[in-house]
Scaffold this motif. Structure first.
Motif, PDB file in Angstrom:
ATOM      1  N   CYS A  81      15.223   0.312  11.042  1.00 46.38           N
ATOM      2  CA  CYS A  81      14.290   1.421  11.248  1.00 46.38           C
ATOM      3  C   CYS A  81      14.151   1.626  12.748  1.00 46.38           C
ATOM      4  O   CYS A  81      14.012   0.659  13.505  1.00 46.38           O
ATOM      5  N   PHE A  82      14.227   2.881  13.175  1.00 44.64           N
ATOM      6  CA  PHE A  82      14.084   3.216  14.590  1.00 44.64           C
ATOM      7  C   PHE A  82      12.868   4.108  14.773  1.00 44.64           C
ATOM      8  O   PHE A  82      12.535   4.908  13.904  1.00 44.64           O
ATOM      9  N   ILE A 127      27.435  -6.478  13.818  1.00 45.36           N
ATOM     10  CA  ILE A 127      27.804  -6.146  15.206  1.00 45.36           C
ATOM     11  C   ILE A 127      27.461  -4.686  15.489  1.00 45.36           C
ATOM     12  O   ILE A 127      26.878  -4.358  16.532  1.00 45.36           O
ATOM     13  N   ALA A 128      27.804  -3.801  14.563  1.00 46.27           N
ATOM     14  CA  ALA A 128      27.487  -2.374  14.728  1.00 46.27           C
ATOM     15  C   ALA A 128      25.974  -2.165  14.779  1.00 46.27           C
ATOM     16  O   ALA A 128      25.475  -1.365  15.590  1.00 46.27           O
ATOM     17  N   ALA A 129      25.238  -2.886  13.941  1.00 47.42           N
ATOM     18  CA  ALA A 129      23.782  -2.750  13.919  1.00 47.42           C
ATOM     19  C   ALA A 129      23.184  -3.181  15.257  1.00 47.42           C
ATOM     20  O   ALA A 129      22.325  -2.483  15.814  1.00 47.42           O
ATOM     21  N   GLN A 130      23.638  -4.303  15.778  1.00 50.33           N
ATOM     22  CA  GLN A 130      23.095  -4.785  17.051  1.00 50.33           C
ATOM     23  C   GLN A 130      23.448  -3.834  18.192  1.00 50.33           C
ATOM     24  O   GLN A 130      22.650  -3.600  19.091  1.00 50.33           O
ATOM     25  N   THR A 131      24.639  -3.259  18.149  1.00 48.44           N
ATOM     26  CA  THR A 131      25.032  -2.275  19.160  1.00 48.44           C
ATOM     27  C   THR A 131      24.114  -1.059  19.088  1.00 48.44           C
ATOM     28  O   THR A 131      23.667  -0.536  20.121  1.00 48.44           O
ATOM     29  N   GLY A 151      14.647   4.073  24.908  1.00 48.83           N
ATOM     30  CA  GLY A 151      13.206   3.952  24.726  1.00 48.83           C
ATOM     31  C   GLY A 151      12.764   3.835  23.283  1.00 48.83           C
ATOM     32  O   GLY A 151      11.575   3.904  22.987  1.00 48.83           O
ATOM     33  N   LEU A 152      13.715   3.678  22.371  1.00 49.38           N
ATOM     34  CA  LEU A 152      13.382   3.532  20.955  1.00 49.38           C
ATOM     35  C   LEU A 152      13.206   2.066  20.589  1.00 49.38           C
ATOM     36  O   LEU A 152      13.934   1.198  21.085  1.00 49.38           O
ATOM     37  N   GLY A 153      12.281   1.817  19.703  1.00 50.80           N
ATOM     38  CA  GLY A 153      12.117   0.486  19.153  1.00 50.80           C
ATOM     39  C   GLY A 153      12.864   0.408  17.833  1.00 50.80           C
ATOM     40  O   GLY A 153      13.281   1.423  17.271  1.00 50.80           O
ATOM     41  N   SER A 154      13.039  -0.798  17.341  1.00 53.63           N
ATOM     42  CA  SER A 154      13.753  -0.968  16.075  1.00 53.63           C
ATOM     43  C   SER A 154      13.207  -2.165  15.321  1.00 53.63           C
ATOM     44  O   SER A 154      12.546  -3.028  15.888  1.00 53.63           O
ATOM     45  N   CYS A 155      13.513  -2.177  14.046  1.00 53.08           N
ATOM     46  CA  CYS A 155      13.118  -3.299  13.195  1.00 53.08           C
ATOM     47  C   CYS A 155      14.189  -3.498  12.137  1.00 53.08           C
ATOM     48  O   CYS A 155      14.515  -2.578  11.387  1.00 53.08           O
TER      49      CYS A 155
END
Length: 167
Positions: free
Chosen positions: A79-80, A33-37, A46-50
């Motif tokens: 990773c951001f 939940i924290a990760a998805q937030t 404007g950041l991407g993530s993986c």
């Protein structure tokens, strides 16, 4: 150790609490939940993530590398970064139809014919690039993930992490 817990337990003749499997699953839920937030917040900036879910692989190596204490198990790594123009403009892969992934009130078993019809529709949007010997997406994913040496190590590693947690 938490400050005062040992003394409290001793004064009240209580055995030290050791987290169990339920604690692990709740901790995993909280972490995801924290990760998805964090991912949603980063996207607004404007950041991407993986997500890197296979951080669970090689548990012992990561435990040592990150100096993780007992009752700590990395379930995801994110990773951001700022996406390149090419990444921003990359066509999105086709998604599964909502009725194949969202069920109301109970799980619905999806019949083979429904999968075949879905695959025909998906292939109209995007030409599949299956591994040799794979004639559909299910067999491709089965070969690529489920029966791979990667998954064998993943299962061994997760079992070691759970054993470490419960012993």
């Amino acid at each position: 150790k938490t400050s005062g817990v040992d003394e409290y337990n001793k004064e009240n003749n209580i055995e030290m609490y050791h987290p169990g499997e339920g604690d692990l699953l709740l901790a995993i839920n909280d972490a995801l939940i924290a990760a998805q937030t964090a991912v949603t917040s980063a996207e607004m900036l404007g950041l991407g993530s993986c997500y890197i879910g296979d951080i669970m692989e090689n548990f012992e190596i990561h435990k040592e590398m990150f100096n993780l204490p007992k009752y700590t198990f990395p379930v995801t790594l994110i990773c951001f970064g700022y996406p390149t123009e090419q990444q921003k403009n990359r066509p999105q892969s086709p998604r599964y139809p909502k009725e194949m992934i969202v069920f109301e009130n109970s799980y619905r078993h999806i019949e083979s014919e429904e999968f075949k019809a879905m695959e025909i529709e998906r292939n109209k949007i995007s030409k599949p690039n299956f591994l040799p010997g794979c004639h559909n997406e299910a067999i491709h994913m089965y070969k690529r993930k489920i029966t791979s040496s990667f998954m064998k190590e993943m299962n061994r590693s997760v079992k070691a992490a759970i054993d470490s947690w419960t012993k």
